[in-house]
Motif scaffolding. Structure first.
Motif, PDB file in Angstrom:
ATOM      1  N   HIS A   7     -31.029  40.730 -30.144  1.00  0.00           N
ATOM      2  CA  HIS A   7     -30.548  40.651 -28.616  1.00  0.00           C
ATOM      3  C   HIS A   7     -32.062  41.497 -27.684  1.00  0.00           C
ATOM      4  O   HIS A   7     -32.355  42.467 -28.177  1.00  0.00           O
ATOM      5  CB  HIS A   7     -29.557  42.324 -28.958  1.00  0.00           C
ATOM      6  N   PHE A   8     -31.810  39.977 -27.395  1.00  0.00           N
ATOM      7  CA  PHE A   8     -32.882  40.072 -26.267  1.00  0.00           C
ATOM      8  C   PHE A   8     -32.480  40.623 -24.846  1.00  0.00           C
ATOM      9  O   PHE A   8     -31.134  39.827 -23.855  1.00  0.00           O
ATOM     10  CB  PHE A   8     -33.829  38.601 -25.715  1.00  0.00           C
ATOM     11  N   LYS A   9     -33.458  40.960 -24.176  1.00  0.00           N
ATOM     12  CA  LYS A   9     -32.217  42.280 -23.030  1.00  0.00           C
ATOM     13  C   LYS A   9     -33.107  41.190 -22.172  1.00  0.00           C
ATOM     14  O   LYS A   9     -32.903  40.813 -20.711  1.00  0.00           O
ATOM     15  CB  LYS A   9     -33.569  43.475 -22.275  1.00  0.00           C
ATOM     16  N   ILE A  10     -34.155  40.238 -21.755  1.00  0.00           N
ATOM     17  CA  ILE A  10     -34.350  39.035 -21.375  1.00  0.00           C
ATOM     18  C   ILE A  10     -33.943  38.400 -21.092  1.00  0.00           C
ATOM     19  O   ILE A  10     -34.145  37.265 -22.187  1.00  0.00           O
ATOM     20  CB  ILE A  10     -35.906  39.198 -21.222  1.00  0.00           C
ATOM     21  N   GLU A  11     -33.333  37.449 -20.387  1.00  0.00           N
ATOM     22  CA  GLU A  11     -32.858  36.563 -20.079  1.00  0.00           C
ATOM     23  C   GLU A  11     -33.616  35.187 -20.647  1.00  0.00           C
ATOM     24  O   GLU A  11     -33.004  34.503 -21.270  1.00  0.00           O
ATOM     25  CB  GLU A  11     -31.930  36.017 -18.668  1.00  0.00           C
ATOM     26  N   ARG A  12     -34.858  34.980 -20.166  1.00  0.00           N
ATOM     27  CA  ARG A  12     -35.939  33.789 -20.528  1.00  0.00           C
ATOM     28  C   ARG A  12     -36.232  33.793 -21.650  1.00  0.00           C
ATOM     29  O   ARG A  12     -36.237  32.665 -22.530  1.00  0.00           O
ATOM     30  CB  ARG A  12     -37.092  34.382 -19.809  1.00  0.00           C
ATOM     31  N   LEU A  13     -36.376  34.944 -22.366  1.00  0.00           N
ATOM     32  CA  LEU A  13     -36.553  35.104 -24.286  1.00  0.00           C
ATOM     33  C   LEU A  13     -35.188  34.607 -24.714  1.00  0.00           C
ATOM     34  O   LEU A  13     -35.128  34.184 -25.823  1.00  0.00           O
ATOM     35  CB  LEU A  13     -37.247  36.127 -24.330  1.00  0.00           C
ATOM     36  N   GLU A  14     -34.609  34.476 -24.035  1.00  0.00           N
ATOM     37  CA  GLU A  14     -32.807  34.504 -24.990  1.00  0.00           C
ATOM     38  C   GLU A  14     -32.492  32.961 -25.102  1.00  0.00           C
ATOM     39  O   GLU A  14     -32.220  32.392 -26.050  1.00  0.00           O
ATOM     40  CB  GLU A  14     -32.046  35.562 -23.908  1.00  0.00           C
ATOM     41  N   ARG A  15     -32.760  32.644 -24.111  1.00  0.00           N
ATOM     42  CA  ARG A  15     -33.199  30.720 -23.746  1.00  0.00           C
ATOM     43  C   ARG A  15     -33.921  30.360 -24.893  1.00  0.00           C
ATOM     44  O   ARG A  15     -33.473  29.609 -25.381  1.00  0.00           O
ATOM     45  CB  ARG A  15     -33.126  30.623 -22.151  1.00  0.00           C
ATOM     46  N   VAL A  16     -35.239  31.097 -24.294  1.00  0.00           N
ATOM     47  CA  VAL A  16     -36.267  29.800 -25.696  1.00  0.00           C
ATOM     48  C   VAL A  16     -35.851  30.372 -27.020  1.00  0.00           C
ATOM     49  O   VAL A  16     -36.066  29.889 -27.631  1.00  0.00           O
ATOM     50  CB  VAL A  16     -37.296  30.981 -25.565  1.00  0.00           C
ATOM     51  N   ARG A  17     -35.200  31.843 -27.744  1.00  0.00           N
ATOM     52  CA  ARG A  17     -34.774  31.712 -28.660  1.00  0.00           C
ATOM     53  C   ARG A  17     -33.821  31.056 -29.304  1.00  0.00           C
ATOM     54  O   ARG A  17     -33.679  29.976 -30.606  1.00  0.00           O
ATOM     55  CB  ARG A  17     -34.515  33.926 -28.868  1.00  0.00           C
ATOM     56  N   ASP A  18     -33.119  30.653 -28.441  1.00  0.00           N
ATOM     57  CA  ASP A  18     -31.525  29.633 -28.840  1.00  0.00           C
ATOM     58  C   ASP A  18     -32.065  28.491 -29.125  1.00  0.00           C
ATOM     59  O   ASP A  18     -32.217  27.606 -29.627  1.00  0.00           O
ATOM     60  CB  ASP A  18     -30.539  29.947 -27.799  1.00  0.00           C
ATOM     61  N   LEU A  19     -33.187  27.935 -28.282  1.00  0.00           N
ATOM     62  CA  LEU A  19     -33.935  26.837 -28.276  1.00  0.00           C
ATOM     63  C   LEU A  19     -34.223  26.282 -29.556  1.00  0.00           C
ATOM     64  O   LEU A  19     -34.219  24.919 -30.833  1.00  0.00           O
ATOM     65  CB  LEU A  19     -34.651  26.207 -27.249  1.00  0.00           C
ATOM     66  N   PHE A  20     -35.181  27.892 -29.881  1.00  0.00           N
ATOM     67  CA  PHE A  20     -35.766  27.416 -31.226  1.00  0.00           C
ATOM     68  C   PHE A  20     -34.880  27.607 -32.433  1.00  0.00           C
ATOM     69  O   PHE A  20     -35.171  26.836 -33.369  1.00  0.00           O
ATOM     70  CB  PHE A  20     -36.759  28.540 -31.194  1.00  0.00           C
ATOM     71  N   ILE A  21     -33.697  28.016 -32.107  1.00  0.00           N
ATOM     72  CA  ILE A  21     -32.677  28.751 -33.147  1.00  0.00           C
ATOM     73  C   ILE A  21     -32.342  27.038 -34.046  1.00  0.00           C
ATOM     74  O   ILE A  21     -32.069  26.859 -34.826  1.00  0.00           O
ATOM     75  CB  ILE A  21     -31.943  29.932 -32.804  1.00  0.00           C
ATOM     76  N   PHE A  22     -32.298  26.723 -32.545  1.00  0.00           N
ATOM     77  CA  PHE A  22     -31.067  25.244 -32.454  1.00  0.00           C
ATOM     78  C   PHE A  22     -32.613  24.273 -33.072  1.00  0.00           C
ATOM     79  O   PHE A  22     -32.048  23.377 -34.145  1.00  0.00           O
ATOM     80  CB  PHE A  22     -31.069  24.447 -31.102  1.00  0.00           C
TER      81      PHE A  22
END
Length: 404
Positions: free
Chosen positions: A234-249
């Motif tokens: 669970h990322f508290k920073i939205e920027r890292l959450e978005r990058v994580r989502d792209l990487f997982i994709f």
């Protein structure tokens, strides 16, 4: 009729400290003679004056004879080229052409720019990524020539292996570039040189006998446990959450960055199984890939379906520059305690190894999903799933012991 003869002769009047004599090409055009040094010294006992070649079948003899063949072919090519634009080819005209004093003399940077311009017009042959790589190589070449020769360009006729070795060293020292990346720069320079030879701008190949070194690297990838750690964090920073989502994709589709950044809705279609399929043509190879989306990948597409940035750009995902994404992934690896350097391309490797091959997906299927033009490329990934082999063999061994 304008005719030319070429004979290779050993110059007995000259000798070096090793007792070798220089080889000259004796060129005769309509009774007028010109002698050109082949810049090659030979032991007179090893020279066959009748066959005009070095005696023997050793590697040294073969290499020397090939060099001399290329040398005489270069003279013949120059003569033929001059005949196309001149009614009569004289000894002086030929000498000027061979010594680079003719009006048709070419410069390396200009030829490189010419090659790049032509490649840009042949969009069906070269991807945007490849064209950018050629532009980068040209820029590094300009910097090298300015530093080494104090000039903005260099005559293409003077290129030799020393030039190549110095350029190699420049890339390593000034840019801290390693073997395989240096090899890419040199291969692109070599292709431009070969283009110049095909256009008859240069009569010799400075890369002849030069071996471009590459190192076989193990493909880095995330294990299933490491992937889950990033996926479930669970990322508290939205920027890292978005990058994580792209990487997982990428981990669940195998897309390269160049294909990810241009992903649009028309590349998602309904398959024969009623599921959403991803269909795309790789920017790098032009090979089409088509396969059903795995649930984690579909979940991410659904998450950004109404994202203002995506809707505004007409894209499925909010992709940043590759450099920024990789920079943010370095933060993610620290947050998640991953002891590996993560990049977007590691996601593609992870799809090939941990997500597909490690779960018994046939290598032929994986190759098609990755858009590889040759299954040999996919086999590189097959070598990194030793843990899966170990686990399967352990289960087999236990089964044998139970029945034994």
């Amino acid at each position: 009729m304008n005719r030319m003869t070429i004979n290779l002769v050993l110059k007995a009047s000259k000798k070096n400290s090793a007792g070798e004599n220089p080889i000259y090409a004796r060129v005769v055009i309509d009774g007028n003679r010109l002698e050109l040094s082949a810049k090659k010294w030979i032991d007179p006992l090893k020279w066959d004056k009748y066959r005009q070649e070095v005696k023997g079948r050793s590697e040294a003899a073969r290499t020397a004879n090939q060099y001399l063949t290329d040398f005489t072919n270069g003279i013949q090519t120059a003569f033929n080229m001059l005949k196309e634009t001149n009614e009569t080819v004289t000894i002086k005209l030929l000498k000027d052409e061979l010594q680079g004093n003719s009006k048709s003399e070419k410069w390396l940077v200009k030829v490189f720019e010419e090659n790049n311009a032509l490649s840009a017009m042949e969009k069906s042959k070269y991807s945007d990524s490849t064209l950018r790589q050629y532009s980068t190589t040209l820029q590094r070449l300009k910097e090298f020539i300015a530093k080494e020769y104090g000039s903005s360009d260099i005559k293409i006729k003077v290129l030799d292996q020393l030039f190549i070795r110095k350029f190699d060293l420049f890339l390593r020292l000034d840019y801290a570039i390693e073997d395989n990346t240096v090899a890419k720069y040199l291969k692109q320079l070599k292709k431009v040189i070969h283009y110049a030879m095909s256009m008859k701008y240069i009569l010799h190949d400075p890369f002849y006998g030069y071996k471009i070194k590459t190192v076989k690297n193990t493909r880095q990838y995330l294990t299933q446990e490491e992937l889950a750690r990033i996926e479930n964090h669970h990322f508290k920073i939205e920027r890292l959450e978005r990058v994580r989502d792209l990487f997982i994709f990428v981990c669940y589709t195998g897309l390269a960055y160049s294909d990810l950044k241009d992903l649009t809705a028309d590349q998602i279609t309904m398959g024969i199984d009623g599921k959403n399929w991803l269909t795309y043509k790789r920017n790098k190879t032009g090979v089409e890939a088509k396969f059903p989306l795995l649930t984690p990948a579909q979940r991410i597409l659904d998450k950004y379906a109404n994202d203002p940035e995506c809707v505004s750009n007409g894209l499925l995902l909010p992709v940043r520059s590759n450099q920024k994404l990789n920079s943010y992934l370095s933060e993610i690896e620290d947050v998640c305690g991953i002891k590996k350097h993560i990049t977007m391309h590691i996601g593609r490797h992870t799809f090939a190894s941990s997500v597909t091959l490690a779960n018994n997906i046939p290598i032929e299927t994986v190759s098609k999903m990755l858009g590889h033009s040759d299954i040999k490329t996919t086999q590189i990934y097959a070598k990194v799933v030793d843990t899966k082999v170990s686990e399967d063999m352990k289960k087999l061994d236990e089964k044998i012991r139970k029945t034994g």
